[in-house]
Design a protein around this motif. Sequence first.
Motif, PDB file in Angstrom:
ATOM      1  N   PHE A 139      12.870  48.927  61.218  1.00 16.42           N
ATOM      2  CA  PHE A 139      12.213  48.392  60.032  1.00 16.42           C
ATOM      3  C   PHE A 139      12.834  47.028  59.752  1.00 16.42           C
ATOM      4  O   PHE A 139      13.707  46.897  58.889  1.00 16.42           O
ATOM      5  CB  PHE A 139      12.381  49.340  58.836  1.00 16.42           C
ATOM      6  CG  PHE A 139      11.615  50.618  58.985  1.00 16.42           C
ATOM      7  CD1 PHE A 139      10.294  50.706  58.571  1.00 16.42           C
ATOM      8  CD2 PHE A 139      12.207  51.734  59.561  1.00 16.42           C
ATOM      9  CE1 PHE A 139       9.577  51.890  58.716  1.00 16.42           C
ATOM     10  CE2 PHE A 139      11.493  52.915  59.708  1.00 16.42           C
ATOM     11  CZ  PHE A 139      10.178  52.989  59.293  1.00 16.42           C
ATOM     12  N   PRO A 140      12.406  45.994  60.489  1.00 12.36           N
ATOM     13  CA  PRO A 140      13.021  44.675  60.356  1.00 12.36           C
ATOM     14  C   PRO A 140      12.987  44.145  58.923  1.00 12.36           C
ATOM     15  O   PRO A 140      13.909  43.459  58.492  1.00 12.36           O
ATOM     16  CB  PRO A 140      12.201  43.782  61.285  1.00 12.36           C
ATOM     17  CG  PRO A 140      11.391  44.689  62.130  1.00 12.36           C
ATOM     18  CD  PRO A 140      11.332  46.021  61.461  1.00 12.36           C
ATOM     19  N   GLN A 141      11.932  44.475  58.189  1.00 17.55           N
ATOM     20  CA  GLN A 141      11.829  43.988  56.813  1.00 17.55           C
ATOM     21  C   GLN A 141      12.922  44.576  55.917  1.00 17.55           C
ATOM     22  O   GLN A 141      13.205  44.052  54.847  1.00 17.55           O
ATOM     23  CB  GLN A 141      10.433  44.265  56.225  1.00 17.55           C
ATOM     24  CG  GLN A 141      10.120  45.735  55.978  1.00 17.55           C
ATOM     25  CD  GLN A 141       9.552  46.489  57.178  1.00 17.55           C
ATOM     26  OE1 GLN A 141       9.887  46.193  58.329  1.00 17.55           O
ATOM     27  NE2 GLN A 141       8.712  47.473  56.909  1.00 17.55           N
ATOM     28  N   HIS A 142      13.559  45.664  56.380  1.00 22.81           N
ATOM     29  CA  HIS A 142      14.656  46.288  55.644  1.00 22.81           C
ATOM     30  C   HIS A 142      15.997  46.092  56.350  1.00 22.81           C
ATOM     31  O   HIS A 142      16.991  46.703  55.971  1.00 22.81           O
ATOM     32  CB  HIS A 142      14.379  47.782  55.441  1.00 22.81           C
ATOM     33  CG  HIS A 142      13.216  48.032  54.538  1.00 22.81           C
ATOM     34  ND1 HIS A 142      13.273  47.852  53.176  1.00 22.81           N
ATOM     35  CD2 HIS A 142      11.943  48.427  54.813  1.00 22.81           C
ATOM     36  CE1 HIS A 142      12.105  48.133  52.640  1.00 22.81           C
ATOM     37  NE2 HIS A 142      11.275  48.481  53.607  1.00 22.81           N
ATOM     38  N   GLY A 143      16.008  45.314  57.407  1.00 23.10           N
ATOM     39  CA  GLY A 143      17.269  44.937  58.021  1.00 23.10           C
ATOM     40  C   GLY A 143      17.750  45.770  59.190  1.00 23.10           C
ATOM     41  O   GLY A 143      18.907  45.671  59.573  1.00 23.10           O
TER      42      GLY A 143
END
Length: 147
Positions: A32-36
């Motif tokens: 989940f790149p948007q959450h790191g």
Amino acid sequence: MTDSSRRGAVRDASVIVARDAGGTVAVLTSAFPQHGGDYVFLPGGRREDGETPEECARRELREEAGVTARTWQSLGSYAITLDCTARIHLFLAEGLTCGPQRLTPSEEGFELMWWPMPDAIRAATEGRFLLQGGPLALLLAQQVIAV
């Protein structure tokens, strides 16, 4: 797990602790790149029109983990946030039969693993879960199983 907030709908969700006869639980991981980074979560998702919470749980478990269950136990129902009327319904599923995952396009990349319950609880206490429903479901299932 689809994000129905993009469609403007407020929908309940179901999350499942699927526990096999050996005591391991179905755990999913994905980036989940948007959450790191990469996170852990339990099978679950938003309810579709006309579904009961248990029907949603059965569908999500079948799609995301490829699993059906003979026995279902409710672990409770909780508000998702203070600002929303949607609720999250938690379940313990046992008597499992495994088959192929049936991932939707938004779920591509979900990797299914089977972890001992203590490892899943440890991941929850280490903050490795992206959503709050999984850790709560695990802790409640652990209490039910211990009785």
